[in-house]
Design an enzyme around this catalytic site. Structure first.
Site, PDB file in Angstrom:
ATOM      1  CG  ASP A  97      44.980  51.031  30.899  1.00  0.00           C
ATOM      2  OD1 ASP A  97      44.463  51.018  31.831  1.00  0.00           O
ATOM      3  OD2 ASP A  97      46.290  51.173  31.056  1.00  0.00           O
ATOM      4  CD  GLU A 119      47.728  56.877  31.652  1.00  0.00           C
ATOM      5  OE1 GLU A 119      47.368  55.769  31.646  1.00  0.00           O
ATOM      6  OE2 GLU A 119      48.114  57.481  32.452  1.00  0.00           O
ATOM      7  CD  GLU A 133      44.662  46.250  32.893  1.00  0.00           C
ATOM      8  OE1 GLU A 133      45.246  45.256  32.560  1.00  0.00           O
ATOM      9  OE2 GLU A 133      44.033  46.352  34.086  1.00  0.00           O
ATOM     10  CG  HIS A 205      45.583  46.747  41.097  1.00  0.00           C
ATOM     11  ND1 HIS A 205      45.156  46.708  39.845  1.00  0.00           N
ATOM     12  CD2 HIS A 205      46.288  47.971  41.157  1.00  0.00           C
ATOM     13  CE1 HIS A 205      45.437  47.843  39.147  1.00  0.00           C
ATOM     14  NE2 HIS A 205      46.297  48.366  39.883  1.00  0.00           N
ATOM     15  NE  ARG A 207      40.791  42.364  35.701  1.00  0.00           N
ATOM     16  CZ  ARG A 207      39.433  41.841  36.300  1.00  0.00           C
ATOM     17  NH1 ARG A 207      39.129  40.862  35.699  1.00  0.00           N
ATOM     18  NH2 ARG A 207      38.594  42.894  36.643  1.00  0.00           N
ATOM     19  CG  HIS A 238      42.515  46.746  44.329  1.00  0.00           C
ATOM     20  ND1 HIS A 238      41.474  45.934  43.982  1.00  0.00           N
ATOM     21  CD2 HIS A 238      42.741  47.579  43.526  1.00  0.00           C
ATOM     22  CE1 HIS A 238      40.950  46.614  43.041  1.00  0.00           C
ATOM     23  NE2 HIS A 238      41.613  47.505  42.644  1.00  0.00           N
TER      24      HIS A 238
HETATM   25  C1  UD1 Z   1      40.409  47.904  37.226  1.00  0.00           C
HETATM   26  C2  UD1 Z   1      40.743  48.217  35.985  1.00  0.00           C
HETATM   27  C3  UD1 Z   1      42.312  48.204  35.850  1.00  0.00           C
HETATM   28  C4  UD1 Z   1      42.860  49.474  36.727  1.00  0.00           C
HETATM   29  C5  UD1 Z   1      42.234  49.079  38.282  1.00  0.00           C
HETATM   30  C6  UD1 Z   1      42.580  50.539  39.133  1.00  0.00           C
HETATM   31  C7  UD1 Z   1      39.791  46.824  34.118  1.00  0.00           C
HETATM   32  C8  UD1 Z   1      39.596  45.535  33.573  1.00  0.00           C
HETATM   33  N1  UD1 Z   1      40.672  46.793  35.428  1.00  0.00           N
HETATM   34  O1  UD1 Z   1      40.786  46.693  38.162  1.00  0.00           O
HETATM   35  O2  UD1 Z   1      42.919  48.467  34.583  1.00  0.00           O
HETATM   36  O3  UD1 Z   1      44.267  49.314  37.020  1.00  0.00           O
HETATM   37  O4  UD1 Z   1      40.957  49.060  38.269  1.00  0.00           O
HETATM   38  O5  UD1 Z   1      42.605  49.876  40.486  1.00  0.00           O
HETATM   39  O6  UD1 Z   1      39.359  47.805  33.729  1.00  0.00           O
HETATM   40  N2  UD1 Z   1      35.983  46.527  44.179  1.00  0.00           N
HETATM   41  C9  UD1 Z   1      35.236  46.797  45.138  1.00  0.00           C
HETATM   42  N3  UD1 Z   1      35.274  48.250  45.418  1.00  0.00           N
HETATM   43  C10 UD1 Z   1      35.783  48.953  44.736  1.00  0.00           C
HETATM   44  C11 UD1 Z   1      36.633  48.717  43.506  1.00  0.00           C
HETATM   45  C12 UD1 Z   1      36.425  47.217  43.284  1.00  0.00           C
HETATM   46  O7  UD1 Z   1      34.934  45.908  46.020  1.00  0.00           O
HETATM   47  O8  UD1 Z   1      35.618  50.246  44.803  1.00  0.00           O
HETATM   48  C13 UD1 Z   1      36.221  44.738  43.893  1.00  0.00           C
HETATM   49  C14 UD1 Z   1      34.718  44.205  43.353  1.00  0.00           C
HETATM   50  O9  UD1 Z   1      34.678  43.091  43.661  1.00  0.00           O
HETATM   51  C15 UD1 Z   1      35.019  43.984  41.866  1.00  0.00           C
HETATM   52  C16 UD1 Z   1      36.634  44.000  41.956  1.00  0.00           C
HETATM   53  O10 UD1 Z   1      37.154  44.551  42.799  1.00  0.00           O
HETATM   54  O11 UD1 Z   1      34.482  43.407  41.307  1.00  0.00           O
HETATM   55  C17 UD1 Z   1      37.499  44.173  40.628  1.00  0.00           C
HETATM   56  O12 UD1 Z   1      37.045  45.259  40.027  1.00  0.00           O
HETATM   57  P1  UD1 Z   1      37.271  45.826  38.660  1.00  0.00           P
HETATM   58  O13 UD1 Z   1      36.827  46.977  38.156  1.00  0.00           O
HETATM   59  O14 UD1 Z   1      36.749  44.567  37.779  1.00  0.00           O
HETATM   60  O15 UD1 Z   1      38.968  45.359  38.304  1.00  0.00           O
HETATM   61  P2  UD1 Z   1      40.100  45.894  39.143  1.00  0.00           P
HETATM   62  O16 UD1 Z   1      41.042  44.653  39.254  1.00  0.00           O
HETATM   63  O17 UD1 Z   1      39.747  46.768  40.131  1.00  0.00           O
HETATM   64  N1  UDP Z   2      46.183  54.976  45.347  1.00  0.00           N
HETATM   65  C1  UDP Z   2      45.241  55.576  46.440  1.00  0.00           C
HETATM   66  N2  UDP Z   2      45.064  54.895  47.565  1.00  0.00           N
HETATM   67  C2  UDP Z   2      45.649  53.657  47.680  1.00  0.00           C
HETATM   68  C3  UDP Z   2      46.551  53.278  46.520  1.00  0.00           C
HETATM   69  C4  UDP Z   2      46.683  54.026  45.509  1.00  0.00           C
HETATM   70  O1  UDP Z   2      44.713  56.713  46.322  1.00  0.00           O
HETATM   71  O2  UDP Z   2      45.479  53.226  48.670  1.00  0.00           O
HETATM   72  C5  UDP Z   2      46.303  55.980  44.323  1.00  0.00           C
HETATM   73  C6  UDP Z   2      47.885  56.188  43.594  1.00  0.00           C
HETATM   74  O3  UDP Z   2      48.326  57.186  44.297  1.00  0.00           O
HETATM   75  C7  UDP Z   2      47.675  56.310  42.116  1.00  0.00           C
HETATM   76  C8  UDP Z   2      46.272  55.390  41.947  1.00  0.00           C
HETATM   77  O4  UDP Z   2      45.530  55.205  43.230  1.00  0.00           O
HETATM   78  O5  UDP Z   2      47.326  57.485  41.964  1.00  0.00           O
HETATM   79  C9  UDP Z   2      46.726  54.235  41.252  1.00  0.00           C
HETATM   80  O6  UDP Z   2      45.709  53.315  41.455  1.00  0.00           O
HETATM   81  P1  UDP Z   2      45.605  51.751  40.845  1.00  0.00           P
HETATM   82  O7  UDP Z   2      47.013  51.332  41.331  1.00  0.00           O
HETATM   83  O8  UDP Z   2      44.453  51.248  41.390  1.00  0.00           O
HETATM   84  O9  UDP Z   2      45.568  51.711  39.309  1.00  0.00           O
HETATM   85  P2  UDP Z   2      46.670  51.838  38.151  1.00  0.00           P
HETATM   86  O10 UDP Z   2      47.323  53.114  38.274  1.00  0.00           O
HETATM   87  O11 UDP Z   2      47.547  50.742  38.189  1.00  0.00           O
HETATM   88  O12 UDP Z   2      45.694  51.745  37.056  1.00  0.00           O
END
Ligand code: UD1
Ligand code: UDP
Length: 366
Positions: A97, A119, A133, A205, A207, A238
């Site tokens: 999502d 999923e 999401e 993490h 929003r 995160h």
């Molecule tokens: C995203 C997804 C969320 C998912 C989550 C898993 C959307 C809108 N959100 O949220 O559904 O649950 O990922 O973790 O699709 N960043 C880094 N390095 C990384 C990843 C992220 O620096 O490897 C930072 C960056 O500043 C980036 C910010 O995190 O801009 C947010 O990343 P983003 O993909 O927009 O949203 P998430 O909050 O990670």
């Molecule tokens: N996870 C990981 N390292 C971490 C935290 C989470 O590998 O430090 C894994 C966790 O086991 C799960 C997935 O990341 O499989 C969940 O990701 P996240 O919580 O970012 O996203 P969501 O599931 O909420 O979309």
């Protein structure tokens, strides 16, 4: 001629949940499996590809620090469309999502390319929880031609939206396939912790938790640590700047709170195995922890994963400090209450979901 199947992956959890599908598809000569990394996440995505030995064929590298949803969506839609034109896949698969999944589904729709949603059918019924999401998965579900639902209740959500029954398969969640492949190897945690203390593992993490809710979560962690000498907290933070700022401002420097970078999947599974209790707003963790017999307090108002809550092994606690502290303290103090939630049930899968998905794809395209 093998048929091209494009597997699109944007973020850490998508990589974890698509890895078993990609690996299973790769075993068939009927398919030319192409992996598209949008890299909506960067470091966290690369960690998971390395863990499962997957090398993306195409990498869009779209992540920008603190990216807005609108600019991310616009860049993704354009770039994914160009990939579809080049690759001409017979089928595109994506999981979950995220913005990546919603834009992949939309780009496929515009190009009349079949999209399979892994999923499929998770819903809270509230467009603001989780945000964005819930909207992303409704759009993906509306546009998909194959729906792989992890559970019967997810399938029923789709049926209520008038998705044709013969396009939905209940497969289990592929996260349990991924989890099993790691958990059974007795992974090492690789973070120095005090073995004499009970571990509380925390992730956050979402929003909708930015700002006051996340501050309240941090206050609850501080109070629990201050009230209980025999616990320690491990919190892989995160990289989203909103999360980093709040968590570090509240929790940095406490002797029994370890803040670290996001853990690679293998040590994170070890951390879940080692934990006494998990506090999390994560979707994936809600699915994995019950399979490991670890109770989770879900730091959210709603969950699209009601099965573990109904089974009594996951508690939806919200983000009010007093509620988190109250329930966590009860599970720290009351051995019977703890045993009741640490039972080890796996409502989300049996570890064979990916093969069920591949069997459907074979029947359709083979
Ligand atoms: C995203 C997804 C969320 C998912 C989550 C898993 C959307 C809108 N959100 O949220 O559904 O649950 O990922 O973790 O699709 N960043 C880094 N390095 C990384 C990843 C992220 O620096 O490897 C930072 C960056 O500043 C980036 C910010 O995190 O801009 C947010 O990343 P983003 O993909 O927009 O949203 P998430 O909050 O990670
Ligand atoms: N996870 C990981 N390292 C971490 C935290 C989470 O590998 O430090 C894994 C966790 O086991 C799960 C997935 O990341 O499989 C969940 O990701 P996240 O919580 O970012 O996203 P969501 O599931 O909420 O979309």
């Amino acid at each position: 001629m093998p048929k091209t199947i494009l597997c699109a992956v944007g973020t850490r959890p998508e990589a974890i949940k698509m890895a078993p599908v990609i690996r299973a598809l790769q075993a068939y000569a009927e398919f030319d499996v192409r992996v598209l990394a949008t890299a909506q996440h960067r470091g966290m995505l690369d960690q998971i590809f390395a863990c499962f030995d997957i090398r993306p064929d195409i990498d869009l590298d779209v992540m920008r620090p603190n990216q807005s949803l609108a600019s991310l969506t616009a860049r993704l839609l354009n770039d994914i469309d160009a990939v579809l034109v080049n690759e001409k896949p017979a089928l595109v698969l994506a999981q979950g999502d995220t913005t990546t999944v919603m834009t992949v589904a939309l780009a496929c729709f515009y190009r009349h390319i079949p999209f399979g949603h892994v999923e499929a059918g998770l819903r809270t019924g509230d467009l603001n929880n989780p945000f964005p999401e819930e909207m992303n998965r409704i759009v993906a579900g509306r546009l998909a031609s194959l729906h792989f639902s992890p559970t019967v209740s997810a399938r029923d959500n789709l049926l209520r939206e008038h998705i044709p029954q013969d396009t939905i398969w209940v497969t289990g969640n592929t996260v349990i396939d991924a989890l099993r492949s790691v958990a059974d190897t007795r992974p090492a945690l690789a973070v120095a912790l005090d073995d004499t203390k009970r571990l509380i593992l925390v992730t956050a993490h979402r929003r909708e938790n930015f700002g006051a809710p996340l501050e309240n979560i941090c206050r609850a962690i501080l109070q629990l640590v201050d009230d209980n000498d025999d616990i320690q907290v491990l919190f892989p933070v995160h990289p989203n700047p909103h999360v980093q700022q709040t968590v570090r401002a509240f929790l940095q420097g406490h002797s029994r709170i370890v803040l670290c970078e996001p853990l690679d999947y293998i040590p994170f599974v070890a951390a879940m195995q080692r934990a006494y209790l998990i506090l999390s707003d994560s979707g994936g963790v809600q699915e994995e922890a019950p399979a490991l017999g670890k109770p989770v307090l879900v730091l959210r108002k709603e969950t699209e994963r009601p099965e573990a809550v109904d089974a009594g092994v996951v508690k939806l606690v919200g983000t009010a400090t007093a509620d988190i502290v109250g329930l966590a303290q009860r599970l720290l103090d009351d051995a019977d209450a703890y045993r009741a939630v640490a039972r080890g049930v796996s409502p989300y899968g049996d570890g064979a979901a990916a093969q069920r998905i591949v069997d459907v794809v074979l029947a359709r395209l083979g």
